[in-house]
Design an enzyme around this catalytic site. Structure first.
Site, PDB file in Angstrom:
ATOM      1  N   VAL A 164       0.969  -0.963  -0.237  1.00  0.00           N
ATOM      2  CA  VAL A 164      -0.017  -0.154  -0.090  1.00  0.00           C
ATOM      3  C   VAL A 164       0.909   1.507   0.169  1.00  0.00           C
ATOM      4  O   VAL A 164       1.675   1.445   0.901  1.00  0.00           O
ATOM      5  CB  VAL A 164      -0.584   0.017   0.982  1.00  0.00           C
ATOM      6  CG1 VAL A 164      -1.596   1.398   0.905  1.00  0.00           C
ATOM      7  CG2 VAL A 164      -2.035  -1.555   1.862  1.00  0.00           C
ATOM      8  N   CYS A 165       0.139   2.167  -0.906  1.00  0.00           N
ATOM      9  CA  CYS A 165       1.339   3.600  -0.650  1.00  0.00           C
ATOM     10  C   CYS A 165       2.603   3.226  -1.022  1.00  0.00           C
ATOM     11  O   CYS A 165       3.330   2.269  -1.795  1.00  0.00           O
ATOM     12  CB  CYS A 165       0.803   4.366   0.231  1.00  0.00           C
ATOM     13  SG  CYS A 165       1.349   6.010   0.071  1.00  0.00           S
ATOM     14  N   THR A 166       3.898   3.794  -0.034  1.00  0.00           N
ATOM     15  CA  THR A 166       5.068   3.508  -0.011  1.00  0.00           C
ATOM     16  C   THR A 166       5.534   2.598   0.266  1.00  0.00           C
ATOM     17  O   THR A 166       6.734   2.536   0.297  1.00  0.00           O
ATOM     18  CB  THR A 166       5.411   4.466   0.251  1.00  0.00           C
ATOM     19  OG1 THR A 166       5.493   5.356   1.434  1.00  0.00           O
ATOM     20  CG2 THR A 166       5.309   6.171  -0.027  1.00  0.00           C
TER      21      THR A 166
END
Length: 339
Positions: free
Chosen positions: A110-112
């Site tokens: 998720v995301c970074t």
């Protein structure tokens, strides 16, 4: 895992100091909500050393053990944090991410969290995405990964990655659909008041004026002039004459420094200007005229091509002055569209 089998699907999430709380909570909420509709997800949190961690919000998260001790997982989830994209990664965190990822047949970030996943080598030769702010950095650090900066989420075989924060919810809903069916995923989305599939890409959420500043003075002068008056007329010969270079040389400068043609880059500047006008509450017609597109249809075509949504939809989501619940195009918005 298919709907109705009753088999428990074990999801292991890696947490660590500073982990983005919404990366963890958003995905977990989707899985827990799915259990209300017949799914059987069991969620466990693991940290590198088996100790509780403090999240980005200051909330302490209790864990079920060390990542190295995780067993029999069906899905491993690697959330992100601001630090994993901007600072060097602690070797113990990399080891924990690798251990957890190797313990499950399906691995998602998720995301970074994509930066963590990339360190495991599992993204090599695969497509992936991350938060738009860090997409270029991910591509530079991991050249063997094909980064898709505009995607909300990307699935490549047993590996899936999502864009920034709330995009983890989009990905989790897609995982629920893969594990069960579209009907169950729709029930979860309806209950959480989110899209089953969010329209458009994440570029519609990114900030304008992201273009790099050219080193070459004539090219900088050209871009400054266009930015100051995006509605002006800008043929390549006119621009080249204004800064005292040949049209061929100016075109070469665009390719060398910006990797595109003059026409395409000018359209990008005009799109950024149109975004700013729409954000400030201008009508679509006014934004089209002031930004140099000339007509509503030209602006609509450019928005759909670059952002995946028409300007009226973009404005409904982001305008500071638009009336809540009213679409400037005159179309009633969906009652389940998130604000």
């Amino acid at each position: 895992m298919t709907n109705g089998t009753g088999r428990v699907h074990r999801v292991g999430m890696l947490v660590f100091p500073g982990v983005t709380m919404l990366d963890v909570a958003g995905s977990a909420e989707v899985f827990v909500e799915a259990n209300r509709y017949g799914a059987h997800y069991d969620i466990a949190l693991y940290s590198p050393d088996g100790r509780a961690v403090r999240s980005s919000t200051g909330v302490h998260l209790a864990v079920d053990g060390r990542a190295a001790d995780a067993e029999h997982l069906d899905t491993a989830l690697l959330p992100g944090s601001e630090g994993v994209a901007t600072a060097g990664l602690d070797p113990s965190l990399v080891a924990a991410a690798t251990s957890l990822a190797n313990s499950a047949p399906r691995v998602v970030s998720v995301c970074t969290g994509a930066f963590l996943l990339a360190t495991t080598g599992m993204l090599d030769g695969r497509r992936a995405t991350t938060h738009w702010r860090h997409a270029e950095k991910l591509a530079r650090r991991h050249p063997r990964v094909t980064v898709e900066p505009d995607s909300i989420f990307v699935t490549d075989g047993p590996i899936a990655t999502s864009a920034g924060v709330t995009a983890g919810i989009d990905l989790a809903l897609a995982l629920v659909e893969d594990d069960h069916d579209a009907a169950l995923s729709r029930d979860v989305a309806r209950s959480l008041v989110v899209f089953v599939q969010r329209p458009g890409g994440q570029s519609q959420f990114s900030a304008p004026s992201r273009s790099p500043i050219p080193r070459n003075r004539p090219l900088r002068d050209v871009l400054d002039a266009v930015a100051a008056d995006p509605a002006g007329s800008y043929s390549v010969p006119e621009l080249a004459g204004a800064v005292g270079v040949s049209p061929r040389h100016l075109t070469r400068l665009f390719q060398q420094e910006l990797g595109t043609t003059p026409a395409r880059h000018i359209e990008r500047i005009r799109l950024e200007a149109a975004q700013a006008f729409l954000d400030a509450g201008h009508t679509v017609t006014s934004a089209a005229t002031r930004s140099g597109f000339g007509s509503d249809e030209n602006l609509r075509r450019a928005f759909v091509q670059h952002f995946g949504v028409p300007p009226a939809t973009y404005q409904r989501r982001f305008s500071r002055t638009a009336t809540v619940g009213t679409d400037p195009s005159g179309t009633e918005p969906s009652s389940t569209e998130p604000t």
